[in-house]
Motif scaffolding. Structure first.
Motif, PDB file in Angstrom:
ATOM      1  N   GLY B  12       0.342  13.718 -41.466  1.00 54.80           N
ATOM      2  CA  GLY B  12      -0.249  13.850 -42.790  1.00 54.80           C
ATOM      3  C   GLY B  12       0.790  14.224 -43.831  1.00 54.80           C
ATOM      4  N   THR B 127      -3.130   7.245 -46.155  1.00 55.66           N
ATOM      5  CA  THR B 127      -2.537   8.421 -46.801  1.00 55.66           C
ATOM      6  C   THR B 127      -1.243   7.985 -47.472  1.00 55.66           C
ATOM      7  N   TYR B 200      -2.240  18.292 -45.916  1.00 60.05           N
ATOM      8  CA  TYR B 200      -3.343  17.321 -45.838  1.00 60.05           C
ATOM      9  C   TYR B 200      -3.224  16.558 -44.529  1.00 60.05           C
ATOM     10  N   GLU B 201      -4.262  16.667 -43.718  1.00 61.31           N
ATOM     11  CA  GLU B 201      -4.230  15.984 -42.425  1.00 61.31           C
ATOM     12  C   GLU B 201      -4.722  14.556 -42.583  1.00 61.31           C
ATOM     13  N   ASP B 202      -3.877  13.599 -42.189  1.00 60.79           N
ATOM     14  CA  ASP B 202      -4.173  12.172 -42.313  1.00 60.79           C
ATOM     15  C   ASP B 202      -5.555  11.853 -41.745  1.00 60.79           C
TER      16      ASP B 202
END
Lengths: 244, 244
Positions: B12, B127, B200-202
């Motif tokens: 991410g 992302t 931010y986690e993909d």
């Protein structure tokens, strides 16, 4: 651009400079930016130059009295009574060259600015290291700030701040400078190999060893390649963030 | 000045920004430079800002429609169909704010320039990470150049170049960013603590964890203090110059 460093150690002085000059990004040349004047037993002076090449060459030319016939020259830079006076002479010469360029002839997009690092020793005095500004004034390195950088100094500064130690040997200081230069070379195209390296041993009043280090230098290769692994190992040795 | 980094990882995105703003060296304030817009399940957008604070705040204000009454706002930044369009909207807003400031009223010594890093994901898309220039145009991070820095980027770049790995965990990436920031903090007074950190986690389409790291943060202290020793050990592990 350019990158030059002068390092003050307990043992003496170490200097390193790159050799790339560029006018724009498509007009790149190799020029030596390290100068030395030696009168064994009396004085050793090393000068590193950054900035406009015409300016720095003119300053060195004036210091060496290139305007006179070869057999009439008695360079003033070899006749100053102290390192302080030597720095002052260089500063005044620099200021003169810059204002001569600026006031005459067509204006240039490039500026005529330049700066120098001066290090050395004169018989009877201490080994000293100065940084000389385009305005002609100068500062001296002290125990609090024992090194000067001119040119593209930012990339190579963190390693100097962290790993410098005044008790270093010349061999260790060379490693430190090569790491500082390697970080800069990797990040900025306007700083380029080969590098010039020079030593001055405190109290010796004779020319120290001098080297040119190019792309294929086995020691440079060992440092440049080894640093990635050493840095990764150092990175791995620290704890990871524990809150995510 | 300012220092902000956005890092693209397999897992991410990770963002870090400092909080120092200064007008001259004797007028220093703390301002957050990290903004986030979240609509869970639909989009997560993070914006990092560098440059003129009036410009960056005006851009964010316009993106959030602060000129309208609170109950009439439907921020356009949450309505773009893609990350590309979102970057375009921010770029156009930025350009508009800068040219408005520049053409009206008294001239300023300071420039009105600013730049942004935008990262995030919109449902159905990948992302993505962008850098947006004062001219309103922008570039996207790729596998070749998987991170963007804005502001005072030079001191902190060498460690990013050496230690970045796309397979890093968020915990490792935090360590890397803290080292990059610590090198910058040590060298440039215009970059200052506390730091903002965001993940931010993909694929998650929800707000990732967020932290503020100050001077007394135990993890920051451990990294900052530990790095000197780790770096010295790494330095000692390389061979000394063998020709002097």
């Amino acid at each position: 651009m350019t990158y030059c460093v002068g390092l003050r150690l307990d043992k003496g002085l170490v200097f390193m400079s790159d050799t790339r000059t560029n006018a724009g990004i498509d007009n790149v040349s190799v020029f030596r930016k390290m100068y030395r004047w030696v009168r064994p037993g009396d004085r050793v002076l090393t000068l590193l130059a950054a900035g406009n090449l015409a300016t720095t060459q003119a300053v060195v030319g004036m210091l060496e009295e290139h305007s006179k016939a070869a057999d009439e020259r008695a360079p003033s830079i070899l006749q100053m009574p102290s390192m302080f006076q030597t720095a002052k002479l260089i500063g005044e010469t620099l200021k003169e060259v810059i204002s001569d360029s600026a006031k005459n002839g067509p204006e240039s997009e490039a500026t005529f600015g330049a700066s120098f690092i001066l290090g050395g020793q004169i018989k009877g005095g201490a080994t000293r290291l100065f940084q000389i500004y385009p305005e002609g004034n100068f500062i001296e390195a002290t125990a609090d700030t024992p090194f000067f950088q001119i040119g593209e100094h930012k990339y190579g500064k963190p390693i100097l701040l962290r790993a410098y130690d005044p008790a270093m040997s010349f061999a260790e200081a060379t490693k430190l400078l090569l790491l500082s230069f390697d970080s800069t070379l990797k990040a900025n195209l306007s700083v380029g190999l080969p590098l010039d390296l020079q030593f001055y041993e405190d109290g010796s009043l004779k020319a120290g060893a001098e080297f040119r280090i190019d792309q294929n230098d086995p020691y440079y290769r060992a440092i440049s390649d080894g640093w990635s692994d050493a840095l990764k190992a150092a990175f791995a040795s620290l704890p990871d963030f524990d809150r995510v």
